[in-house]
Design an enzyme around this catalytic site. Structure first.
Site, PDB file in Angstrom:
ATOM      1  N   HIS A   1       0.838  -1.201   0.000  1.00 14.70           N
ATOM      2  CA  HIS A   1       0.000   0.000   0.000  1.00 14.70           C
ATOM      3  C   HIS A   1       0.873   1.251   0.000  1.00 14.70           C
ATOM      4  O   HIS A   1       2.054   1.202   0.352  1.00 14.70           O
ATOM      5  CB  HIS A   1      -0.835   0.069   1.278  1.00 14.70           C
TER       6      HIS A   1
ATOM      7  N   TYR B   1      -2.079  -1.489   9.102  1.00 17.56           N
ATOM      8  CA  TYR B   1      -0.922  -2.110   8.435  1.00 17.56           C
ATOM      9  C   TYR B   1       0.004  -2.747   9.460  1.00 17.56           C
ATOM     10  O   TYR B   1       0.064  -2.318  10.611  1.00 17.56           O
ATOM     11  CB  TYR B   1      -0.112  -1.052   7.673  1.00 17.56           C
TER      12      TYR B   1
ATOM     13  N   HIS C   1      -2.515  -3.401  -3.490  1.00 11.98           N
ATOM     14  CA  HIS C   1      -3.904  -3.204  -3.071  1.00 11.98           C
ATOM     15  C   HIS C   1      -4.821  -3.090  -4.297  1.00 11.98           C
ATOM     16  O   HIS C   1      -5.958  -3.567  -4.298  1.00 11.98           O
ATOM     17  CB  HIS C   1      -3.962  -1.924  -2.225  1.00 11.98           C
TER      18      HIS C   1
ATOM     19  N   LYS D   1      -8.676   0.916  -6.877  1.00 14.54           N
ATOM     20  CA  LYS D   1      -7.901   2.009  -6.289  1.00 14.54           C
ATOM     21  C   LYS D   1      -6.568   2.090  -7.005  1.00 14.54           C
ATOM     22  O   LYS D   1      -6.144   1.117  -7.626  1.00 14.54           O
ATOM     23  CB  LYS D   1      -7.590   1.716  -4.814  1.00 14.54           C
TER      24      LYS D   1
ATOM     25  N   CYS E   1      -3.764   2.703  -5.291  1.00 13.45           N
ATOM     26  CA  CYS E   1      -2.847   2.195  -4.275  1.00 13.45           C
ATOM     27  C   CYS E   1      -2.232   0.859  -4.685  1.00 13.45           C
ATOM     28  O   CYS E   1      -2.982  -0.051  -5.028  1.00 13.45           O
ATOM     29  CB  CYS E   1      -3.625   2.037  -2.966  1.00 13.45           C
TER      30      CYS E   1
HETATM   31 ZN   LIG Z   1      -3.995   0.511   0.006  1.00 12.78          ZN
END
Ligand SMILES: [Zn+2]
Length: 134
Positions: free
Chosen positions: A10, A39, A115, A121, A123
């Site tokens: 991420h 995380y 991710h 996304k 990310c």
């Molecule tokens: Zn992420």
């Protein structure tokens, strides 16, 4: 220890060059209703790696994948105007390689993902498949 088959990368979705800490992320995630930082590891701009949630605990970083994964976040991911960008410093790139290698050794058979392979996304704002899963 729970079974780990994925290492998911991420970004913190913060602007290029801005320093944030695992404690900052802990606050943001608590505001979102998580028990604590979602995380397991955070990589700062200088390449130092900081502990988030303990690896033995299920994270909160990737919907549907948390039970069997480790979540790693680097600080950055947005350009100065807030658009997705691979902002990793040379130190962060090196640190991510080392951290991923350590985790793969610790959890044999685990694979590395971004991710964005599980959610619509940007990310982590770089091609994880190309760099870590060739
Ligand atoms: Zn992420």
């Amino acid at each position: 220890m729970r079974k780990i088959d994925k290492i998911i990368l991420h970004c913190s979705a913060t602007k290029e060059g801005q320093h944030f800490t695992a404690e900052d992320i802990d606050c943001w995630h608590k505001e979102r209703g998580f028990a604590k930082i979602g995380y397991h590891h955070v990589v700062y701009l200088d390449g130092s790696v900081h502990k988030g949630r303990d690896e033995s605990l299920i994270g909160a970083h990737c919907l549907g994948q948390n039970a069997t994964s480790i979540g790693v976040c680097y600080i950055g991911g947005l350009d100065k105007s807030g658009k997705p960008k691979d902002t990793r410093t040379a130190n962060q790139k090196r640190a991510l390689i080392n951290l991923v290698n350590d985790l793969k050794a610790k959890y044999p058979g685990s694979r590395v993902y971004g991710h964005n392979e599980f959610a619509a996304k940007a990310c982590p704002c770089f091609d994880v498949k190309k760099e870590f899963r060739y």
